[in-house]
Design an enzyme around this catalytic site. Structure first.
Site, PDB file in Angstrom:
ATOM      1  N   SER A 149       4.588 109.643  38.370  1.00 57.65           N
ATOM      2  CA  SER A 149       5.737 109.885  37.765  1.00 57.65           C
ATOM      3  C   SER A 149       5.128 109.881  36.044  1.00 57.65           C
ATOM      4  CB  SER A 149       6.893 108.994  37.413  1.00 57.65           C
ATOM      5  OG  SER A 149       6.698 107.782  36.737  1.00 57.65           O
ATOM      6  N   LYS A 150       5.866 110.806  35.352  1.00 58.41           N
ATOM      7  CA  LYS A 150       5.076 110.938  33.852  1.00 58.41           C
ATOM      8  C   LYS A 150       5.627 109.553  32.990  1.00 58.41           C
ATOM      9  CE  LYS A 150       4.053 113.578  30.276  1.00 58.41           C
ATOM     10  NZ  LYS A 150       2.961 114.496  30.115  1.00 58.41           N
ATOM     11  N   ARG A 151       6.643 108.796  33.593  1.00 63.85           N
ATOM     12  CA  ARG A 151       6.897 107.758  32.919  1.00 63.85           C
ATOM     13  C   ARG A 151       5.799 106.653  32.960  1.00 63.85           C
ATOM     14  NH1 ARG A 151      12.924 107.055  34.843  1.00 63.85           N
ATOM     15  NH2 ARG A 151      12.992 109.372  34.747  1.00 63.85           N
TER      16      ARG A 151
END
Ligand code: GLU
Length: 477
Positions: A249-251
């Site tokens: 995930s980009k998070r």
């Protein structure tokens, strides 16, 4: 059979992550394989998560990756609007209808009352309090402007079952599902409501999305059933993991399509690799163009188990695309990356790119591959010693002047002339050509590993520089 219609329904929350693009790609591939339509719908009802500019990122990424939709906000279509915030009135109308059908009800509970329902762990489970209100009471409250939401009326007993094409038969007990909000107090629908209304009104036949929706699908089916609508076919996709424990995930700072393009991955390779994240073709061929992916795609190749994102494999694929593209195509894609190298402007651009093509997997490797051409200076002459090639300092000392003499007599200074002349020389001297080429390459670069062989490098350097470097290397011996 109905025409196949699939959709990609991203929320504009800032970026299009690899998992999202994979969902889009599978929807695209399945619809195209079946001569159907692929629709883009922007799910922007969660205003708190809305990030400016992200709708444009979605448009740009899909166009750039060639996962192109037939209908969508910026291309139109017969089932619009394709942006949920522009469909507010439609949802309210259907929510009211669902109330009449008994599938939903008005809830006027205050935030304080809702908070008082918290259990020991702080979770709130709504207690159907407002389901008991009479028609008159409801009308009265609405008339006097009491804020309300509309909640789904989940049965208290039984289970919701359906068949998912990937995960098989799924059943969820209704007692485990809350009476979730369908229409918020600001009149906006929640995802849980809007996805059902839109998928039905847009004629979506196959719903393709991540496994996080596997267990909420029974509540959507309750609505399809209450309205008397046909349920779509469900295809839930396995998660994409960064490693055994963590989802990609980009998070967590994991790269997006855009980031990979910036790193110089070949776009077709990214799309090709993403297609393999959770789907395997029947044949063993993994390198496939978009049209080959369409041809080979089938839902039964989708796996249940999470797939691990393997950047090394994607790099390998990117390298394969580079090997197969024409030199012209490579040059056009590479120029901006070459400009980052110290060699840019100092040597012939086309020759540099010819040297490096087929020797990089991603374009950002270009500078590091070529910089050595500019980094020539005092080096460790022990590099002339190579046991495999049977070379040593003495051999280098005796052979280098002969190499110089041979090369200085040449009228043409291209790779093949250079190569042939050095092969002739090695024959005359009775030493292996590899040994002679090793010595020549060390003398021209002072590096153990270089992109390209001695004669390719000599061609790039040109005659004067080649002579100068041989003299310099000799002076070190
Ligand atoms: N807006 C939802 C998301 O981004 C879409 C899920 C779906 O495809 O129904 O996760």
């Amino acid at each position: 059979m109905n025409k196949v219609r699939t959709r990609f329904a991203p929320s504009p929350t800032g970026y299009l992550h690899i998992g999202g693009l994979r969902t889009a790609l599978y929807g695209f591939l399945y619809s195209k394989k079946n001569h159907g339509d692929f629709i883009l719908r922007i799910e922007d009802t969660d205003t708190a998560r809305y990030v400016d500019g992200s709708v444009q990122i979605i448009y740009d990424t899909m166009r750039d990756s060639k996962i192109m939709y037939d209908e969508g906000p910026d291309v139109g279509g017969d089932f619009g609007p394709y942006v949920q915030s522009e469909r507010k009135d439609i949802y309210l109308k259907y929510a009211k209808k669902l109330v009449e059908l008994g599938g939903a009800y008005y809830c006027f509970c205050t935030p304080e009352r809702i908070a008082s329902l918290k259990d020991g762990e702080g979770n709130v489970r709504y207690d159907k309090h407002c389901l008991r209100l009479t028609k008159e009471e409801i009308e009265e409250k609405i008339k006097s402007g009491v804020p309300y939401v509309i909640r789904q009326n989940i049965p208290t007993e039984g289970a919701g079952s359906y068949h998912d094409l990937v995960y098989g038969d799924i059943s969820v007990d209704y007692k485990d599902i809350e009476d979730g909000i369908l229409i918020k107090s600001d009149g906006m629908p929640t995802y849980n409501f809007a996805n059902v209304i839109d998928d039905h009104l847009m004629g979506i036949t196959h719903v393709i999305r991540g496994t996080e929706y596997l267990s909420s699908t029974p509540k959507y089916n309750l609505m399809y059933d209450a309205f008397g609508w046909e349920r779509p076919t469900y295809i839930h996709l396995p998660p994409i993991m960064k490693d055994a424990q963590h989802k990609l995930s980009k998070r967590n700072g994991d790269a997006s399509y855009e980031d990979f393009v910036k790193k110089g991955y070949i776009k077709e390779a990214i799309v090709n690799y993403i297609a393999l994240l959770g789907w395997s073709p029947k044949s063993n061929v993994e390198k496939m163009s978009l049209s080959e992916l369409i041809e080979n795609f089938s839902l039964d190749g989708i796996s249940k188990s999470p797939s691990i994102f393997d950047e090394t494999k994607m790099k390998w694929l990117s390298g394969e695309y580079i090997k197969e593209m024409s030199q012209e195509e490579f040059n056009a894609l590479s120029l901006d990356f070459l400009k980052e190298s110290k060699v840019y402007g100092k040597f012939d651009t086309e020759k540099l790119l010819t040297l490096v093509k087929g020797r990089v997997q991603i374009l950002s490797e270009i500078p590091e591959k070529l910089d050595f051409l500019c980094d020539f200076g005092v080096f460790d002459t022990a590099l002339f010693i190579n046991q495999k090639q049977k070379t040593d300092i003495e051999l280098a000392k005796s052979v280098l002047p002969k190499i110089k003499e041979t090369l200085s007599d040449l009228s043409a200074f291209d790779n093949s002339t250079l190569f042939n002349s050095l092969v002739d020389l090695s024959n005359q001297l009775g030493i292996k050509k590899q040994a002679l080429l090793w010595i020549a390459r060390i003398a021209l670069t002072g590096k153990e590993v270089t992109c390209g062989g001695a004669t390719e490098i000599a061609e790039l350097l040109g005659k004067d520089e080649t002579m100068k470097r041989i003299d310099f290397s000799l002076s070190l011996l």
